[in-house]
Design a protein around this motif. Structure first.
Motif, PDB file in Angstrom:
ATOM      1  N   GLN A   1       7.346   3.370   3.712  1.00 56.53           N
ATOM      2  CA  GLN A   1       7.641   2.130   4.414  1.00 56.53           C
ATOM      3  C   GLN A   1       6.465   1.696   5.276  1.00 56.53           C
ATOM      4  N   ARG A   2       5.833   2.659   5.951  1.00 51.12           N
ATOM      5  CA  ARG A   2       4.690   2.335   6.793  1.00 51.12           C
ATOM      6  C   ARG A   2       3.532   1.812   5.949  1.00 51.12           C
ATOM      7  N   GLY A   3       3.362   2.371   4.750  1.00 50.44           N
ATOM      8  CA  GLY A   3       2.304   1.866   3.878  1.00 50.44           C
ATOM      9  C   GLY A   3       2.538   0.428   3.460  1.00 50.44           C
ATOM     10  N   LYS A   4       3.795   0.092   3.161  1.00 50.54           N
ATOM     11  CA  LYS A   4       4.118  -1.292   2.796  1.00 50.54           C
ATOM     12  C   LYS A   4       3.850  -2.245   3.963  1.00 50.54           C
ATOM     13  N   LEU A   5       4.276  -1.838   5.179  1.00 48.30           N
ATOM     14  CA  LEU A   5       4.057  -2.692   6.348  1.00 48.30           C
ATOM     15  C   LEU A   5       2.575  -2.876   6.631  1.00 48.30           C
ATOM     16  N   PHE A   6       1.788  -1.808   6.428  1.00 49.99           N
ATOM     17  CA  PHE A   6       0.355  -1.939   6.685  1.00 49.99           C
ATOM     18  C   PHE A   6      -0.297  -2.887   5.694  1.00 49.99           C
ATOM     19  N   SER A  59     -11.340  -8.021   3.812  1.00 50.94           N
ATOM     20  CA  SER A  59     -11.320  -8.189   2.356  1.00 50.94           C
ATOM     21  C   SER A  59     -11.581  -6.864   1.656  1.00 50.94           C
ATOM     22  N   PHE A  60     -12.511  -6.090   2.195  1.00 47.68           N
ATOM     23  CA  PHE A  60     -12.809  -4.783   1.596  1.00 47.68           C
ATOM     24  C   PHE A  60     -11.593  -3.859   1.670  1.00 47.68           C
ATOM     25  N   ILE A  61     -10.924  -3.840   2.834  1.00 48.08           N
ATOM     26  CA  ILE A  61      -9.729  -2.997   2.970  1.00 48.08           C
ATOM     27  C   ILE A  61      -8.635  -3.442   2.004  1.00 48.08           C
ATOM     28  N   LEU A 101      -5.500  -2.477  -2.871  1.00 51.22           N
ATOM     29  CA  LEU A 101      -5.089  -2.975  -4.174  1.00 51.22           C
ATOM     30  C   LEU A 101      -5.453  -2.001  -5.282  1.00 51.22           C
ATOM     31  N   ALA A 102      -6.538  -1.241  -5.086  1.00 54.14           N
ATOM     32  CA  ALA A 102      -6.975  -0.259  -6.083  1.00 54.14           C
ATOM     33  C   ALA A 102      -6.118   1.004  -6.066  1.00 54.14           C
ATOM     34  N   GLY A 103      -5.218   1.134  -5.095  1.00 56.67           N
ATOM     35  CA  GLY A 103      -4.334   2.291  -5.061  1.00 56.67           C
ATOM     36  C   GLY A 103      -4.533   3.213  -3.888  1.00 56.67           C
ATOM     37  N   PHE A 104      -5.376   2.858  -2.950  1.00 55.28           N
ATOM     38  CA  PHE A 104      -5.603   3.715  -1.782  1.00 55.28           C
ATOM     39  C   PHE A 104      -4.342   3.747  -0.907  1.00 55.28           C
ATOM     40  N   GLN A 105      -3.926   4.958  -0.534  1.00 55.27           N
ATOM     41  CA  GLN A 105      -2.757   5.128   0.312  1.00 55.27           C
ATOM     42  C   GLN A 105      -3.209   5.424   1.742  1.00 55.27           C
TER      43      GLN A 105
END
Length: 548
Positions: free
Chosen positions: A20-25, A72-74, A79-83
């Motif tokens: 959930q925290r990953g989605k919010l970030f 933009s870099f982040i 988008l590339a899959g970084f968690q």
């Protein structure tokens, strides 16, 4: 009560918040990209007035462009899959607070509208990190705001009202931090509780699925057209002779046995009418089905319970045998003693030399029927004395070889035609679990009958023993086939009834006792109806791993 609370707390801290925290970030980073893009776009709106109002325009422009590039870099690496981990989220929020205050410092100070963006960063930090770190975000933002306003008053001679505005902003930072921390913690507790209950429901569903699959009662879910939607392993075994796992029914198309289909049509017309017991195949046990709607408000799915009547019959027979045991004690005393006296008197009369031929014929009838009555009494006593089966794993092929050799040794006699037993064993026979002494008693009875009727019909005492594998590949069966005259079609349904016999010298309890012994070992004895000459009885052994 303490254990569930502990489990819920562990789930909230480790399992639920992470995704959930990953989605919010990711949502928060999208917001940063949009804001930084708007800041870059605003540089081209009114460059003359911007140049006059900003303290360090070049630094501000470079900072805004760099901030857009960073966000933009982040966004691209996410988008590339970084968690992102917690440390990445904390660092991002801290950078946002510091960068926004840097923009305030090089632009128009605390009075700039950019100060409102700091509130958003503090609020996001408290949502993403609802802990003491969220309070630190508010404290850092308040210190930075007061520092910028104080520096502006001392160095740039700005109005002292900027300090008041900075203090007001600090109050907003802390208010947002406390309110959002409380809301976020409650939401996470609710989410943790929901996740815990969802896992409990999933575990209960899995347990229920396992229980249903291991039940000895068959369960089917049908639609109104008789199409199978769900079937457990017991239903597969009882109806189709092929146990399957829970998912295999989706990939297989079974047609309901005609008796079950007829029972379904009858029940749909008259739900109060009870379906008569039936056999799905000539070698399957007697089955009883009950129908009910899966849901009272919906009638498009029908729940079917399939019960093996042999188990019910076995329980009824055990109750009968308990009563029979008490009865046989009286039979042994009241009948066998007079019968013994009759037999003894007949033997004494047989030794007399003055009997005429007609008298000797009558005496032979007395002796022969005395032996028959004694045989009936012995069989009834065997039923009442039957012990509980002591089953063990048996190698069917090896056991049959040993049985054939021992049985043939008991059949050697000068007054009889030599017995011949042909043994056929299919490869990869599965093991079976049964009581050797009881099943051997069944097999001796079947072989004795087969040899006798083969000799009546062809003059040759011949029996074939064929051991094979059921269609599911998990159970063994044994066919005992003779070359006798066979059984008339109108008598096939009565061969296992007690005291039914086609031989005047028989007691009619042999096959009945054989089936009882098979049921005690969870095996099934049936008459195979085919076009081959003679008579064939099949013993279908239970699955060695699913006996109850």
């Amino acid at each position: 009560m303490t254990t569930p609370a502990k489990d819920t707390r562990i789930s909230w801290q480790s399992d639920s918040p992470v995704p959930q925290r990953g989605k919010l970030f990711r949502i928060y980073n999208h917001y940063r990209v949009v804001i930084s893009l708007m800041l870059v776009a605003l540089l081209f709106v009114d460059p003359v007035n911007v140049d006059s109002r900003f303290r360090m325009l070049d630094v501000y422009q470079a900072g805004v462009v760099s901030y857009f590039a960073l966000n933009s870099f982040i966004a691209l690496i996410i988008l590339a899959g970084f968690q992102p981990q917690q440390r990445h989220i904390t660092l991002s929020v801290l950078l946002d607070i510091l960068i926004m205050h840097a923009f305030l410092f090089v632009s128009t100070g605390i009075t700039s509208g950019l100060a409102n963006l700091v509130i958003v960063s503090v609020a996001a930090g408290n949502i993403l990190t609802p802990s003491r770190m969220g309070t630190f975000y508010a404290a850092l933002a308040a210190i930075c705001s007061l520092g910028i306003s104080s520096w502006s008053v001392l160095v740039f001679d700005d109005s002292a009202d900027d300090i008041v505005r900075a203090g007001s902003l600090g109050i907003l930072y802390f208010a947002a931090a406390f309110i959002l921390q409380n809301i976020s913690k409650r939401m996470m507790r609710s989410e943790a509780l929901a996740s815990s209950r969802a896992r409990s429901i999933a575990e209960l569903e899995q347990i229920n699925r396992q229980i249903i699959q291991r039940m000895r009662t068959g369960i089917l879910v049908l639609d109104r057209y008789g199409q199978i939607r769900l079937a457990n392993a017991a239903a597969e075994e009882l109806l189709f002779g092929a146990p399957a796992n829970a998912d295999s029914i989706d990939n297989r198309e079974h047609t309901l046995p005609p008796p079950l289909r007829l029972g379904l049509d009858t029940w749909l017309k008259d739900p109060m009418r009870r379906t008569e017991p039936f056999q799905a195949s000539p070698t399957s046990p007697l089955l009883q089905v009950n129908f009910t709607q899966l849901a009272q408000d919906r009638s498009d799915h029908i729940l079917v319970f399939v019960e093996d009547m042999s188990k019910v019959t076995q329980q009824a027979q055990q109750m009968k045998l308990a009563s029979l045991g008490r009865l046989t004690a009286g039979i042994a005393h009241e009948i066998r003693n007079p019968l013994g006296a009759i037999s003894h008197a007949a033997q004494l009369m047989d030794e007399s030399t003055g009997l005429e031929a007609g008298d000797r014929q009558m005496l032979d009838i007395i002796q022969r029927h005395s032996r028959r009555v004694n045989g009936i009494i012995e069989n009834v006593l065997d039923l009442s004395r039957r012990r509980v089966a002591s089953s063990e794993p048996i190698n069917v092929g090896q056991w049959l070889r040993e049985f054939r050799d021992e049985y043939l040794q008991t059949q050697t006699s000068d007054n009889q035609v030599a017995a011949e037993i042909e043994l056929k064993l299919e490869p990869d026979l599965p093991s079976a679990r049964f009581d050797k002494s009881q099943i051997e008693q069944v097999l001796v009875n079947l072989c004795d009958n087969g040899l006798r009727y083969s000799e009546y019909n062809s003059g040759k005492r011949f029996v074939e023993l064929h051991a094979g594998v059921t269609p599911d590949g998990e159970r063994a069966y044994l066919d005992v086939r003779d070359i006798g005259p066979g059984i008339a079609e109108d008598q096939r349904t009565s061969v296992f009834e007690p005291f039914f016999t086609t031989d005047k010298r028989g007691t009619g309890l042999g096959l009945y006792l054989a089936r009882e012994l098979c049921e005690a070992n969870q095996a099934h004895l049936s008459l195979v109806e085919d076009d081959n000459p003679g008579c064939c009885f099949r013993i279908t052994f239970a699955h060695p791993g699913r006996m109850i």
